[in-house]
Write a protein that holds these residues in place. Structure first.
Motif, PDB file in Angstrom:
ATOM      1  N   GLN A 113       5.612  22.033  33.595  1.00 45.54           N
ATOM      2  CA  GLN A 113       6.568  22.721  34.465  1.00 45.54           C
ATOM      3  C   GLN A 113       7.567  21.728  35.075  1.00 45.54           C
ATOM      4  O   GLN A 113       8.779  21.989  35.135  1.00 45.54           O
ATOM      5  N   GLU A 114       7.038  20.564  35.494  1.00 45.70           N
ATOM      6  CA  GLU A 114       7.909  19.553  36.096  1.00 45.70           C
ATOM      7  C   GLU A 114       8.812  18.915  35.044  1.00 45.70           C
ATOM      8  O   GLU A 114       9.996  18.661  35.285  1.00 45.70           O
TER       9      GLU A 114
ATOM     10  N   SER B 132       3.375  17.341  34.679  1.00 40.25           N
ATOM     11  CA  SER B 132       3.055  18.695  34.207  1.00 40.25           C
ATOM     12  C   SER B 132       4.209  19.226  33.365  1.00 40.25           C
ATOM     13  O   SER B 132       5.374  18.827  33.555  1.00 40.25           O
TER      14      SER B 132
ATOM     15  N   ASP C 100      13.427  27.097  26.494  1.00 42.08           N
ATOM     16  CA  ASP C 100      13.142  27.522  27.865  1.00 42.08           C
ATOM     17  C   ASP C 100      14.360  27.405  28.773  1.00 42.08           C
ATOM     18  O   ASP C 100      14.536  28.212  29.684  1.00 42.08           O
ATOM     19  N   GLN C 101      15.172  26.392  28.559  1.00 42.70           N
ATOM     20  CA  GLN C 101      16.349  26.199  29.403  1.00 42.70           C
ATOM     21  C   GLN C 101      17.645  26.602  28.697  1.00 42.70           C
ATOM     22  O   GLN C 101      18.738  26.379  29.208  1.00 42.70           O
TER      23      GLN C 101
ATOM     24  N   ASN D 280       0.607  18.447  29.247  1.00 48.03           N
ATOM     25  CA  ASN D 280       1.097  17.405  30.149  1.00 48.03           C
ATOM     26  C   ASN D 280       1.754  16.269  29.371  1.00 48.03           C
ATOM     27  O   ASN D 280       1.309  15.906  28.279  1.00 48.03           O
TER      28      ASN D 280
ATOM     29  N   ASP E 269       9.889  20.285  32.319  1.00 49.37           N
ATOM     30  CA  ASP E 269      10.884  21.254  31.854  1.00 49.37           C
ATOM     31  C   ASP E 269      12.019  21.481  32.849  1.00 49.37           C
ATOM     32  O   ASP E 269      12.993  22.157  32.522  1.00 49.37           O
ATOM     33  N   LYS E 270      11.886  20.934  34.049  1.00 52.76           N
ATOM     34  CA  LYS E 270      12.992  21.038  35.015  1.00 52.76           C
ATOM     35  C   LYS E 270      14.146  20.106  34.663  1.00 52.76           C
ATOM     36  O   LYS E 270      15.206  20.159  35.287  1.00 52.76           O
TER      37      LYS E 270
END
Length: 236
Positions: A87-88, A85, A155-156, A35, A90-91
């Motif tokens: 995940q958030e 998080s 990741d992106q 996090n 990494d957006k």
């Protein structure tokens, strides 16, 4: 008596001051699965009342915590934090700390994202472009090329293929990013082209980019060499 009078004046006549706002993150980069804490530091304001609002993608985010205001030198200071998080984070979206100070009728906004927080701190990835195996060429009549990227923040990342300047990315198969114990990542993509295309010595290019340029574009090219043609002609 004069000392008391001076103290009274210092309390009454403190000039209203708008807040100074800074926004940081911890950790910002290269810690997959952890996090991220966003820290909004609000300082040097007077009088005391302050309102801190967090926005994610322009919408209010409720999972924040604020400490108690601290007074120092006649002015106030406070920290507000938001846990995000992985995940958030990494957006690559934007998070805003909005500070409203009624005492000076002022509003300050500070915005952060992974794109801005990690800018300039991500090492360049290494890219390897592997030629097809002769055995696959002979047995299948196809050329299997492999593009391997090793680094951080993949990741992106986007892998693009070109054959003689024509985009072949849709013909490729790209695997999911793999995590490694040393915190690096790897990303692999495979392109299959007809043997005739490879034999014509067309240049095959693989390049990797990041949507917010956390690292500079990296690329490699390969093509069939004349030495390979001679070896094949000799039956090697």
């Amino acid at each position: 008596a004069p000392r008391c009078y001076s103290s009274f004046l210092s309390e009454v006549w403190v000039v209203p001051s708008p807040p100074t706002v800074t926004l940081s993150s911890s950790p910002a980069c290269h810690h997959p699965g952890i996090n991220v804490t966003l820290i909004c530091t609000v300082s040097n304001y007077y009088p005391e009342g302050i309102h801190v609002t967090w926005l994610a993608g322009g919408k209010a985010h409720k999972d924040s915590q604020s400490g108690q205001p601290q007074k120092k030198g006649g002015q106030f200071h406070i920290n507000s934090t938001l846990s995000v998080s992985p995940q958030e984070w990494d957006k690559l979206g934007q998070f805003t700390c909005q500070v409203n100070h009624p005492g000076t009728n002022s509003t300050e906004n500070r915005t952060i994202s992974k794109c801005t927080a990690c800018q300039g701190s991500t090492p360049q990835p290494s890219l390897y472009l592997l030629k097809p195996l002769l055995q696959e060429l002979f047995n299948e009549g196809q050329a299997h090329l492999t593009c391997l990227v090793v680094g951080y923040e993949l990741d992106q990342a986007n892998i693009i293929w070109e054959v003689d300047g024509v985009d072949y990315t849709k013909n490729a198969t790209t695997e999911k990013t793999k995590e490694h114990s040393n915190l690096t990542q790897s990303l692999q993509s495979r392109l299959v082209i007809p043997q005739a295309t490879w034999d014509s010595r067309k240049e095959v290019l693989c390049r990797v980019t990041h949507p917010c340029s956390l690292f500079q574009m990296e690329k490699k090219t390969v093509q069939k060499s004349k030495g390979e043609e001679i070896a094949r002609g000799l039956g090697c």
